[in-house]
Design a protein around this motif. Structure first.
Motif, PDB file in Angstrom:
ATOM      1  N   PHE A  39     -42.124 -15.320  16.640  1.00  0.00           N
ATOM      2  CA  PHE A  39     -41.857 -16.715  18.209  1.00  0.00           C
ATOM      3  C   PHE A  39     -41.205 -17.748  18.074  1.00  0.00           C
ATOM      4  O   PHE A  39     -40.817 -18.382  16.269  1.00  0.00           O
ATOM      5  CB  PHE A  39     -43.458 -17.148  18.619  1.00  0.00           C
ATOM      6  CG  PHE A  39     -43.933 -18.638  19.497  1.00  0.00           C
ATOM      7  CD1 PHE A  39     -44.079 -17.848  20.892  1.00  0.00           C
ATOM      8  CD2 PHE A  39     -43.471 -19.673  19.878  1.00  0.00           C
ATOM      9  CE1 PHE A  39     -44.406 -18.424  21.423  1.00  0.00           C
ATOM     10  CE2 PHE A  39     -43.781 -20.502  20.576  1.00  0.00           C
ATOM     11  CZ  PHE A  39     -43.881 -19.955  21.564  1.00  0.00           C
ATOM     12  N   GLN A  41     -38.845 -21.200  16.260  1.00  0.00           N
ATOM     13  CA  GLN A  41     -38.685 -22.274  16.297  1.00  0.00           C
ATOM     14  C   GLN A  41     -38.612 -23.187  17.349  1.00  0.00           C
ATOM     15  O   GLN A  41     -37.463 -22.908  17.660  1.00  0.00           O
ATOM     16  CB  GLN A  41     -38.788 -22.405  14.066  1.00  0.00           C
ATOM     17  CG  GLN A  41     -36.671 -22.632  14.763  1.00  0.00           C
ATOM     18  CD  GLN A  41     -36.239 -22.265  13.329  1.00  0.00           C
ATOM     19  OE1 GLN A  41     -36.418 -21.331  13.174  1.00  0.00           O
ATOM     20  NE2 GLN A  41     -36.297 -23.432  12.918  1.00  0.00           N
ATOM     21  N   VAL A 196     -48.439 -17.170  21.303  1.00  0.00           N
ATOM     22  CA  VAL A 196     -47.504 -16.051  20.274  1.00  0.00           C
ATOM     23  C   VAL A 196     -48.767 -14.420  21.154  1.00  0.00           C
ATOM     24  O   VAL A 196     -49.739 -15.108  20.795  1.00  0.00           O
ATOM     25  CB  VAL A 196     -48.298 -16.435  19.022  1.00  0.00           C
ATOM     26  CG1 VAL A 196     -48.532 -15.559  17.782  1.00  0.00           C
ATOM     27  CG2 VAL A 196     -47.423 -17.488  18.618  1.00  0.00           C
ATOM     28  N   THR A 218     -44.715 -10.963  20.944  1.00  0.00           N
ATOM     29  CA  THR A 218     -44.106 -12.050  20.605  1.00  0.00           C
ATOM     30  C   THR A 218     -45.332 -12.664  18.862  1.00  0.00           C
ATOM     31  O   THR A 218     -46.515 -11.842  19.352  1.00  0.00           O
ATOM     32  CB  THR A 218     -44.612 -13.869  21.049  1.00  0.00           C
ATOM     33  OG1 THR A 218     -45.753 -13.675  21.739  1.00  0.00           O
ATOM     34  CG2 THR A 218     -43.142 -13.479  22.710  1.00  0.00           C
ATOM     35  N   ASP A 219     -44.730 -12.890  17.926  1.00  0.00           N
ATOM     36  CA  ASP A 219     -45.354 -13.049  16.803  1.00  0.00           C
ATOM     37  C   ASP A 219     -45.014 -13.669  16.116  1.00  0.00           C
ATOM     38  O   ASP A 219     -43.715 -14.393  15.458  1.00  0.00           O
ATOM     39  CB  ASP A 219     -44.896 -11.325  15.899  1.00  0.00           C
ATOM     40  CG  ASP A 219     -45.612 -11.112  14.526  1.00  0.00           C
ATOM     41  OD1 ASP A 219     -46.384 -11.462  14.459  1.00  0.00           O
ATOM     42  OD2 ASP A 219     -44.394 -10.501  13.563  1.00  0.00           O
ATOM     43  N   GLU A 220     -45.803 -14.276  15.337  1.00  0.00           N
ATOM     44  CA  GLU A 220     -45.754 -15.881  14.418  1.00  0.00           C
ATOM     45  C   GLU A 220     -46.124 -15.526  13.211  1.00  0.00           C
ATOM     46  O   GLU A 220     -46.007 -14.790  12.141  1.00  0.00           O
ATOM     47  CB  GLU A 220     -47.644 -16.471  14.565  1.00  0.00           C
ATOM     48  CG  GLU A 220     -47.193 -17.994  13.840  1.00  0.00           C
ATOM     49  CD  GLU A 220     -48.192 -19.170  14.007  1.00  0.00           C
ATOM     50  OE1 GLU A 220     -48.190 -20.055  14.421  1.00  0.00           O
ATOM     51  OE2 GLU A 220     -49.773 -17.984  14.477  1.00  0.00           O
ATOM     52  N   THR A 221     -44.080 -15.570  12.708  1.00  0.00           N
ATOM     53  CA  THR A 221     -43.400 -15.827  11.248  1.00  0.00           C
ATOM     54  C   THR A 221     -42.920 -16.857  10.528  1.00  0.00           C
ATOM     55  O   THR A 221     -43.054 -18.355  11.750  1.00  0.00           O
ATOM     56  CB  THR A 221     -42.783 -14.713  11.724  1.00  0.00           C
ATOM     57  OG1 THR A 221     -41.377 -15.160  12.374  1.00  0.00           O
ATOM     58  CG2 THR A 221     -43.362 -12.737  12.269  1.00  0.00           C
TER      59      THR A 221
END
Length: 227
Positions: A39, A41, A196, A218-221
């Motif tokens: 996802f 910034q 996310v 979508t992936d929170e990294t």
């Protein structure tokens, strides 16, 4: 007669770093596993836009590799430049885009960020019914986007304001078209926000081009941040 009232096609560019080809979902894979996508910034309003794309290549472009590409090609000849087709998801930082519009500034930060253009694998034109996509049969070929299994976009390719040959012809008046270029063709109604862990599935349906599929999550990294 001869007075075409359509707005001419307009274009923007995405840098190479925005591209993420879904190599894990080869053509003719009808149910690909979603590819994790960080996802981005600097946004709290990320939007999806499902799109049909053209992959340029073939002998006509190879012969022009040393001359900066093909320019000024007619609509009648433009489809000779197409190596394959596919689907993509044009991701947009909508909050940054709105701010740029208000300030009359470029959209680079909202449209051209890293991995903002995930794309499904290229399907060679010989593997699809080309006439059904580029000709009158486009009426029966649909671009479909689902988010978390719910259909949110569905429109026939025939709804495009300008068909594929004319899009490429107009584009060749502005840039030399080169082998390896990817041309997205716009999105239908139904775009919206992503959160996310949302899963986006984009595909063509209604012909043998149904092999054009993209699935992302979508992936929170950390997005590469140093902590």
């Amino acid at each position: 007669m001869g007075n075409d009232t359509r707005e001419p096609p307009f274009f923007f560019l995405k840098p190479a770093a925005s591209s993420l080809v879904d190599a894990s979902s080869p053509p003719f894979c009808s149910s690909p596993a979603p590819v994790a996508l960080p996802f981005p910034q600097a946004t709290s309003n990320l939007h999806f836009e499902g799109e049909f794309y053209l992959a340029l290549g073939g002998p006509a472009l190879s012969m022009q590799a040393d001359s900066g590409g093909v320019r000024g090609i007619s609509p009648e000849l433009a489809t000779q430049l197409i190596f394959g087709v596919g689907v993509a998801c044009d991701l947009t930082r909508r909050d940054l885009q709105s701010a740029s519009k208000s300030a009359r500034r470029p959209w680079c930060s909202s449209k051209g960020f890293d991995m903002s253009c995930p794309a499904g694998a290229v399907v060679p034109v010989e593997d699809v019914q080309v006439a059904s996509i580029f000709g009158d049969g486009a009426l029966g070929v649909f671009l479909r986007t689902c988010v978390n299994g719910k259909e949110v976009q569905r429109a026939p390719l025939s709804d495009m304001t300008w068909d594929v040959p004319h899009v490429l012809s107009h584009l060749s008046e502005l840039w030399g078209l080169q082998e390896g270029d990817i041309v997205l063709t716009g999105t239908p109604a139904g775009v919206g926000p992503l959160e996310v862990d949302d899963v986006v599935d984009v595909r063509l349906v209604g012909s043998s081009a149904e092999s054009a599929v993209l699935s992302i999550m979508t992936d929170e990294t950390s997005n590469g941040r140093l902590t």
